[in-house]
Scaffold this motif. Structure first.
Motif, PDB file in Angstrom:
ATOM      1  N   LEU A   1       2.575   2.745  -7.144  1.00  0.00           N
ATOM      2  CA  LEU A   1       1.829   3.898  -7.607  1.00  0.00           C
ATOM      3  C   LEU A   1       0.800   4.312  -6.561  1.00  0.00           C
ATOM      4  CD1 LEU A   1       1.167   2.957 -11.347  1.00  0.00           C
ATOM      5  CD2 LEU A   1       3.177   4.026 -10.317  1.00  0.00           C
ATOM      6  N   TYR A   2       0.575   5.611  -6.506  1.00  0.00           N
ATOM      7  CA  TYR A   2      -0.354   6.171  -5.530  1.00  0.00           C
ATOM      8  C   TYR A   2      -1.423   6.971  -6.260  1.00  0.00           C
ATOM      9  CZ  TYR A   2       3.737   5.349  -2.565  1.00  0.00           C
ATOM     10  OH  TYR A   2       4.800   4.780  -1.937  1.00  0.00           O
ATOM     11  N   CYS A   3      -2.627   6.920  -5.731  1.00  0.00           N
ATOM     12  CA  CYS A   3      -3.713   7.729  -6.267  1.00  0.00           C
ATOM     13  C   CYS A   3      -4.474   8.309  -5.085  1.00  0.00           C
ATOM     14  CB  CYS A   3      -4.632   6.886  -7.138  1.00  0.00           C
ATOM     15  SG  CYS A   3      -6.074   7.772  -7.773  1.00  0.00           S
ATOM     16  N   THR A   4      -4.439   9.627  -4.963  1.00  0.00           N
ATOM     17  CA  THR A   4      -5.194  10.295  -3.913  1.00  0.00           C
ATOM     18  C   THR A   4      -6.521  10.749  -4.493  1.00  0.00           C
ATOM     19  OG1 THR A   4      -3.165  11.021  -2.838  1.00  0.00           O
ATOM     20  CG2 THR A   4      -5.186  12.158  -2.236  1.00  0.00           C
ATOM     21  N   ILE A   5      -7.572  10.461  -3.752  1.00  0.00           N
ATOM     22  CA  ILE A   5      -8.932  10.683  -4.254  1.00  0.00           C
ATOM     23  C   ILE A   5      -9.579  11.794  -3.444  1.00  0.00           C
ATOM     24  CG2 ILE A   5     -11.166   9.596  -4.682  1.00  0.00           C
ATOM     25  CD1 ILE A   5      -9.508   6.873  -4.494  1.00  0.00           C
ATOM     26  N   TYR A   6     -10.033  12.820  -4.126  1.00  0.00           N
ATOM     27  CA  TYR A   6     -10.659  13.962  -3.475  1.00  0.00           C
ATOM     28  C   TYR A   6     -12.133  14.031  -3.865  1.00  0.00           C
ATOM     29  CZ  TYR A   6      -5.805  15.459  -2.994  1.00  0.00           C
ATOM     30  OH  TYR A   6      -4.463  15.520  -2.711  1.00  0.00           O
ATOM     31  N   GLY A   7     -12.971  14.336  -2.897  1.00  0.00           N
ATOM     32  CA  GLY A   7     -14.367  14.631  -3.185  1.00  0.00           C
ATOM     33  C   GLY A   7     -15.220  13.456  -3.592  1.00  0.00           C
ATOM     34  N   TYR A   8     -14.750  12.233  -3.357  1.00  0.00           N
ATOM     35  CA  TYR A   8     -15.523  11.050  -3.761  1.00  0.00           C
ATOM     36  C   TYR A   8     -16.288  10.550  -2.552  1.00  0.00           C
ATOM     37  CZ  TYR A   8     -16.584   6.932  -6.535  1.00  0.00           C
ATOM     38  OH  TYR A   8     -17.224   5.970  -7.260  1.00  0.00           O
ATOM     39  N   THR A   9     -17.602  10.672  -2.591  1.00  0.00           N
ATOM     40  CA  THR A   9     -18.408  10.378  -1.409  1.00  0.00           C
ATOM     41  C   THR A   9     -19.315   9.170  -1.588  1.00  0.00           C
ATOM     42  OG1 THR A   9     -20.111  11.913  -2.154  1.00  0.00           O
ATOM     43  CG2 THR A   9     -18.379  12.799  -0.729  1.00  0.00           C
ATOM     44  N   TYR A  10     -19.188   8.466  -2.689  1.00  0.00           N
ATOM     45  CA  TYR A  10     -20.044   7.312  -2.920  1.00  0.00           C
ATOM     46  C   TYR A  10     -19.629   6.152  -2.021  1.00  0.00           C
ATOM     47  CZ  TYR A  10     -21.380   9.897  -7.083  1.00  0.00           C
ATOM     48  OH  TYR A  10     -21.816  10.866  -7.940  1.00  0.00           O
TER      49      TYR A  10
ATOM     50  N   GLN B   1     -16.478  18.205  -6.082  1.00  0.00           N
ATOM     51  CA  GLN B   1     -15.875  17.825  -7.352  1.00  0.00           C
ATOM     52  C   GLN B   1     -14.883  16.690  -7.124  1.00  0.00           C
ATOM     53  OE1 GLN B   1     -13.938  21.020  -9.389  1.00  0.00           O
ATOM     54  NE2 GLN B   1     -13.191  19.714 -11.054  1.00  0.00           N
ATOM     55  N   VAL B   2     -15.030  15.619  -7.882  1.00  0.00           N
ATOM     56  CA  VAL B   2     -14.157  14.465  -7.734  1.00  0.00           C
ATOM     57  C   VAL B   2     -12.857  14.711  -8.491  1.00  0.00           C
ATOM     58  CG1 VAL B   2     -13.883  12.005  -8.176  1.00  0.00           C
ATOM     59  CG2 VAL B   2     -16.122  12.917  -7.511  1.00  0.00           C
ATOM     60  N   GLN B   3     -11.762  14.431  -7.818  1.00  0.00           N
ATOM     61  CA  GLN B   3     -10.452  14.578  -8.437  1.00  0.00           C
ATOM     62  C   GLN B   3      -9.569  13.415  -8.010  1.00  0.00           C
ATOM     63  OE1 GLN B   3      -8.452  18.226  -7.486  1.00  0.00           O
ATOM     64  NE2 GLN B   3      -6.934  18.007  -9.116  1.00  0.00           N
ATOM     65  N   LEU B   4      -8.855  12.845  -8.968  1.00  0.00           N
ATOM     66  CA  LEU B   4      -7.914  11.760  -8.696  1.00  0.00           C
ATOM     67  C   LEU B   4      -6.533  12.209  -9.148  1.00  0.00           C
ATOM     68  CD1 LEU B   4     -10.846  10.446  -9.486  1.00  0.00           C
ATOM     69  CD2 LEU B   4      -9.566   8.320  -9.479  1.00  0.00           C
ATOM     70  N   VAL B   5      -5.563  12.033  -8.272  1.00  0.00           N
ATOM     71  CA  VAL B   5      -4.204  12.498  -8.566  1.00  0.00           C
ATOM     72  C   VAL B   5      -3.241  11.345  -8.355  1.00  0.00           C
ATOM     73  CG1 VAL B   5      -2.406  14.152  -8.014  1.00  0.00           C
ATOM     74  CG2 VAL B   5      -4.812  14.830  -7.832  1.00  0.00           C
ATOM     75  N   GLU B   6      -2.563  10.926  -9.427  1.00  0.00           N
ATOM     76  CA  GLU B   6      -1.611   9.823  -9.349  1.00  0.00           C
ATOM     77  C   GLU B   6      -0.193  10.344  -9.103  1.00  0.00           C
ATOM     78  OE1 GLU B   6      -4.374   8.698 -12.917  1.00  0.00           O
ATOM     79  OE2 GLU B   6      -3.327  10.472 -12.151  1.00  0.00           O
ATOM     80  N   SER B   7       0.618   9.479  -8.528  1.00  0.00           N
ATOM     81  CA  SER B   7       2.040   9.739  -8.360  1.00  0.00           C
ATOM     82  C   SER B   7       2.752   8.413  -8.189  1.00  0.00           C
ATOM     83  CB  SER B   7       2.304  10.666  -7.173  1.00  0.00           C
ATOM     84  OG  SER B   7       1.842  10.073  -5.976  1.00  0.00           O
ATOM     85  N   GLY B   8       4.069   8.462  -8.194  1.00  0.00           N
ATOM     86  CA  GLY B   8       4.843   7.256  -7.924  1.00  0.00           C
ATOM     87  C   GLY B   8       5.440   6.589  -9.135  1.00  0.00           C
ATOM     88  N   GLY B   9       5.147   7.089 -10.321  1.00  0.00           N
ATOM     89  CA  GLY B   9       5.746   6.500 -11.506  1.00  0.00           C
ATOM     90  C   GLY B   9       7.232   6.815 -11.588  1.00  0.00           C
ATOM     91  N   GLY B  10       7.888   6.202 -12.548  1.00  0.00           N
ATOM     92  CA  GLY B  10       9.311   6.445 -12.729  1.00  0.00           C
ATOM     93  C   GLY B  10       9.919   5.425 -13.653  1.00  0.00           C
ATOM     94  N   SER B  11      11.242   5.382 -13.647  1.00  0.00           N
ATOM     95  CA  SER B  11      11.978   4.444 -14.485  1.00  0.00           C
ATOM     96  C   SER B  11      12.629   3.391 -13.610  1.00  0.00           C
ATOM     97  CB  SER B  11      13.041   5.188 -15.290  1.00  0.00           C
ATOM     98  OG  SER B  11      12.450   6.117 -16.169  1.00  0.00           O
ATOM     99  N   VAL B  12      12.575   2.156 -14.069  1.00  0.00           N
ATOM    100  CA  VAL B  12      13.126   1.052 -13.296  1.00  0.00           C
ATOM    101  C   VAL B  12      13.606  -0.016 -14.265  1.00  0.00           C
ATOM    102  CG1 VAL B  12      10.895  -0.116 -13.079  1.00  0.00           C
ATOM    103  CG2 VAL B  12      12.669  -0.483 -11.339  1.00  0.00           C
ATOM    104  N   GLN B  13      14.560  -0.805 -13.839  1.00  0.00           N
ATOM    105  CA  GLN B  13      15.023  -1.917 -14.662  1.00  0.00           C
ATOM    106  C   GLN B  13      14.098  -3.115 -14.507  1.00  0.00           C
ATOM    107  OE1 GLN B  13      19.179  -2.526 -13.595  1.00  0.00           O
ATOM    108  NE2 GLN B  13      19.789  -1.397 -15.435  1.00  0.00           N
ATOM    109  N   ALA B  14      14.101  -3.956 -15.519  1.00  0.00           N
ATOM    110  CA  ALA B  14      13.287  -5.169 -15.467  1.00  0.00           C
ATOM    111  C   ALA B  14      13.604  -5.965 -14.201  1.00  0.00           C
ATOM    112  CB  ALA B  14      13.544  -6.023 -16.703  1.00  0.00           C
ATOM    113  N   GLY B  15      12.553  -6.462 -13.581  1.00  0.00           N
ATOM    114  CA  GLY B  15      12.696  -7.185 -12.335  1.00  0.00           C
ATOM    115  C   GLY B  15      12.517  -6.323 -11.102  1.00  0.00           C
ATOM    116  N   GLY B  16      12.507  -5.023 -11.290  1.00  0.00           N
ATOM    117  CA  GLY B  16      12.359  -4.096 -10.184  1.00  0.00           C
ATOM    118  C   GLY B  16      10.915  -3.896  -9.772  1.00  0.00           C
ATOM    119  N   SER B  17      10.720  -2.995  -8.809  1.00  0.00           N
ATOM    120  CA  SER B  17       9.393  -2.736  -8.244  1.00  0.00           C
ATOM    121  C   SER B  17       9.113  -1.242  -8.213  1.00  0.00           C
ATOM    122  CB  SER B  17       9.306  -3.289  -6.816  1.00  0.00           C
ATOM    123  OG  SER B  17       9.469  -4.687  -6.798  1.00  0.00           O
ATOM    124  N   LEU B  18       7.841  -0.923  -8.279  1.00  0.00           N
ATOM    125  CA  LEU B  18       7.363   0.440  -8.092  1.00  0.00           C
ATOM    126  C   LEU B  18       6.020   0.380  -7.394  1.00  0.00           C
ATOM    127  CD1 LEU B  18       7.982   2.254 -11.530  1.00  0.00           C
ATOM    128  CD2 LEU B  18       9.078   2.796  -9.357  1.00  0.00           C
TER     129      LEU B  18
END
Length: 122
Positions: free
Chosen positions: A20-29, A1-18
């Protein structure tokens, strides 16, 4: 079963950086497109950045030069580095996967994560 899980979001002021992460499970293509999408308040969902299994990347005009999409060598994690953030970048960000091959922005994406919120204040 394919599952994608994001993380890393948040609040930041303009000009800042973030990042984002996405961990991918079960993707075999072996051939695929991966992408980051976002949906801002009162806006339609839009594609932000894409990467194909051949390593070719593409970006929405609004984020070119500021965002970078990349994967780790095991192709298990997908990342979106976001620099020089603007209030217009605010929204829910989703990672997605397509089993189709071709021009990534034009392909249907069948697998989606649950999203991670990014808020940029002025």
């Amino acid at each position: 079963q394919v599952q994608l899980v994001e993380s890393g979001g948040g609040s930041v002021q303009a000009g800042g950086s973030l990042r984002l992460y996405c961990t991918i499970y079960g993707y075999t293509y072996s051939s695929y497109c991966m992408g980051w999408f976002r949906q801002g308040p009162g806006k339609e969902r839009e594609g932000v950045a894409y990467i194909g299994s051949n390593g070719i990347t593409s970006y929405a005009d609004s984020v070119k030069g500021r965002f970078s999409i990349f994967q780790d060598n095991a192709e298990i994690n997908l990342y979106l580095q976001m620099n020089s953030l603007k209030p217009d970048d605010t929204g829910m960000y989703y990672c997605a996967a397509s089993t189709h091959v071709g021009n990534c922005p034009a392909l249907p994406f069948g697998y989606w994560g649950q999203g991670t919120q990014v808020t940029v204040s002025s």
